[in-house]
Each structure stands twice: as structure tokens, then as C-alpha cells.
Design an enzyme around this catalytic site. Sequence first.
Site, PDB file in Angstrom:
ATOM      1  N   GLU A  44      11.068  54.122 -22.467  1.00  0.00           N
ATOM      2  CA  GLU A  44      11.427  55.769 -22.705  1.00  0.00           C
ATOM      3  C   GLU A  44      12.823  55.900 -22.298  1.00  0.00           C
ATOM      4  O   GLU A  44      13.054  56.689 -21.368  1.00  0.00           O
ATOM      5  CB  GLU A  44      10.338  56.590 -22.265  1.00  0.00           C
ATOM      6  CG  GLU A  44       9.072  56.828 -22.849  1.00  0.00           C
ATOM      7  CD  GLU A  44       8.203  57.894 -22.500  1.00  0.00           C
ATOM      8  OE1 GLU A  44       8.332  58.548 -21.730  1.00  0.00           O
ATOM      9  OE2 GLU A  44       7.124  57.880 -23.229  1.00  0.00           O
ATOM     10  N   GLU A  48       2.722  53.841 -26.825  1.00  0.00           N
ATOM     11  CA  GLU A  48       1.902  54.937 -26.159  1.00  0.00           C
ATOM     12  C   GLU A  48       1.695  56.042 -26.957  1.00  0.00           C
ATOM     13  O   GLU A  48       2.345  56.585 -27.986  1.00  0.00           O
ATOM     14  CB  GLU A  48       2.746  55.442 -25.209  1.00  0.00           C
ATOM     15  CG  GLU A  48       3.029  54.531 -23.798  1.00  0.00           C
ATOM     16  CD  GLU A  48       3.733  55.504 -22.810  1.00  0.00           C
ATOM     17  OE1 GLU A  48       3.851  56.787 -22.830  1.00  0.00           O
ATOM     18  OE2 GLU A  48       4.005  54.901 -21.940  1.00  0.00           O
TER      19      GLU A  48
HETATM   20  C1  GLC Z   1       5.480  58.096 -19.930  1.00  0.00           C
HETATM   21  C2  GLC Z   1       5.569  58.381 -18.470  1.00  0.00           C
HETATM   22  C3  GLC Z   1       4.228  58.439 -17.798  1.00  0.00           C
HETATM   23  C4  GLC Z   1       3.653  59.752 -18.491  1.00  0.00           C
HETATM   24  C5  GLC Z   1       3.250  59.403 -19.945  1.00  0.00           C
HETATM   25  C6  GLC Z   1       2.742  60.644 -20.438  1.00  0.00           C
HETATM   26  O1  GLC Z   1       5.166  56.514 -20.116  1.00  0.00           O
HETATM   27  O2  GLC Z   1       6.377  57.337 -17.745  1.00  0.00           O
HETATM   28  O3  GLC Z   1       4.482  58.672 -16.485  1.00  0.00           O
HETATM   29  O4  GLC Z   1       2.385  59.838 -17.744  1.00  0.00           O
HETATM   30  O5  GLC Z   1       4.726  59.060 -20.461  1.00  0.00           O
HETATM   31  O6  GLC Z   1       3.596  61.732 -20.509  1.00  0.00           O
END
Ligand code: GLC
Length: 316
Positions: free
Chosen positions: A134, A250
Site C-alpha cells: 500500500e 488483500e
Molecule cells: C492494510 C494495513 C493493515 C490493515 C489492513 C486493513 O494492510 O497495513 O494494518 O489492518 O490494511 O485496513
Amino acid sequence: MAFDGMSCRLGRGISFGNALDAPREGDAGFRLHERYFAEVRDAGFDTVRLPVRWSAHAGGSSPYTISPALFERVDWAIGEALRRDLNIVLNVHHYDELNDAPRGQRPRFLGLWRQIAARYAGWPGRLYFELLNEPRGAMTAGAWNELIPLALAVIRERDPGRAVIVGPARMNDIGALPELELPDDDRLVVTVHYYAPLEFTHQGAPWRAGADQWLGTTWGDDADRRAVSDDLARAASWAAARGRPLFIGEFGCYERAGLAAREQWTRFVRLEAERLGLSWCYWEFGTDFGAFDPARNSWREPLRDALTGDGNPLAG
Ligand code: GLC
């Protein structure tokens, strides 16, 4: 190696978040255990992603030596994944100083990758590198496009065949894909993160200003679903047009949305990703987005099923 140009075989994954990406392992109330790798394998996942906060364990001046203890812990984790035939994605996570000062921290960022690439050169192709989690803030698309080829060159000098994952600026947002410039390298996988709508997935998340006002946000009508389908289709066609595999690195929903609602969103996103032929990685295993509950030492079954169960999109 686990890579064949157009497609990538990351398949279904889950992040071991808030372990080695905490300032120190355990600071976020979660530590890795051997049995978690077995749980992930037995549940039917193909991949684990290991976020690591290298910047908290490395020298501040050249050659930016990474602590041997951290390297040994990462060696162990990679070994646990590989011996179970899991792929493992190793990244640079929470390097906040780099996002604040891309030019000033550049030598240190490259120094970290120089050491990581040298250490894992020759390790199996199931190990993937992800350049930076990110990019954000002062790490604009322009700054990031400057840095990508430099980091890749440092890796390629030591590990020419390694699959490397790279995502766009603005926190790997799909909307930032058009600004991402990819070097000419046939071992690149593109990643995006998906948390839309944020008001739903991050309701009550303490690190998002104002997220308490989102509590109670629901998700799941036709328009909501269409928005997810459209977003993922847009990302998939961007990658396909460039001949790159796409990895949803993610996606997930914070615990405050409630288990039933999280299951519904998670199942839909996962099935849409699979329908489009995308590999994916749920955020995350054992803490506040957790599909697994370490206190009970068992999966949160609705989330486990949403991720690796037989999917019926209409049931979700
Ligand atoms: C990103 C952040 C992490 C957070 C996730 C969801 O990976 O680095 O800390 O929990 O996003 O917001």
C-alpha cells in the site's frame, strides 16, 4: 516455478497479518505458530502472505543491516509454508517512513531488498516477493513509478527468476491502476487491495478517523453487488490488457460489521474474483479481520466457508 507468464498459481490465500508486521511480533496480540500453517493448508488454501515490518529491524545507515533474529524467524515461516506445499508471499509492510519520504528513504528501501533478495535467491519458486504494501502519502504514483524499476533491478541482480508482485499507488486501489507503470519484466504479478465500500468493511475500525459513524452500515443489495462486480471486472481487464496476472492481495471486513454480514460480503468478493480467474488473499488470519479465532483455536466457520467452501453466489 509456480508461475507461467499469463496466469499465476497463487490461487486462494490468507495473510498472517499483525504478526511480523507489528513493531515486534506479539505487539498486536498475535504470534505465528506452526499449527497455523497446518490449519491453513487443511482448510484448502494454496497461499499464505507474510507481511513483515523490516524497517523496524534494520539499521538506519548503509548497509541497513537486517537483524539476524528477524531473518531467522522469516526463514522459519517460509519453511513452514513450503514444506506444506503452500505458496508464500513475502512483502515489505508498514514502511511508513518511506511513504513519508520516498527520496530520502530510497537507499534504505533498496538496501532492504538487496539483503532479502540475496538471502532467498535459490529458494523455491513458491516464494513470491511483494515490493511494498500500500504505497501512499508522498509515495504518489509518480514517486512509486520511479522506485519500482530500481527495486526490481536490485532483486533481479540477485534473483533473476523470482516472481515479484507490485500494486498501484493510493494503497493499491483499483482506481490507481491506470497510473501504474510496469517495467518490462515477465515475472511480474499485479496486485490490488479491495475493501469497498469502506463504510461497510471498516465500520468501527479504530485506525480510520470517523469509522464509528459507519457502524450499522449494511451491504448486499443488487446495486452493492453490481458495484463489486464492476470494480473487479475493471481491474481484471486492466491486467488482461497488459498480459499480467492479477492478485487481489488483500480483501476483508473488520470484525465490527458482524459475522453474518462479513460472511456475505467475503463470499461474494471471493466468488467474483474466482469467476474472473483472479487469485486472492484474505486479510487476515487471526486478529481483528480474523477468519480464525486463536482463543478458541478454530476457524470462524462462516468465514472459512465463505473463503474455501463450495461457493453458491446466490446463497451468499
Ligand atoms: C492494510 C494495513 C493493515 C490493515 C489492513 C486493513 O494492510 O497495513 O494494518 O489492518 O490494511 O485496513
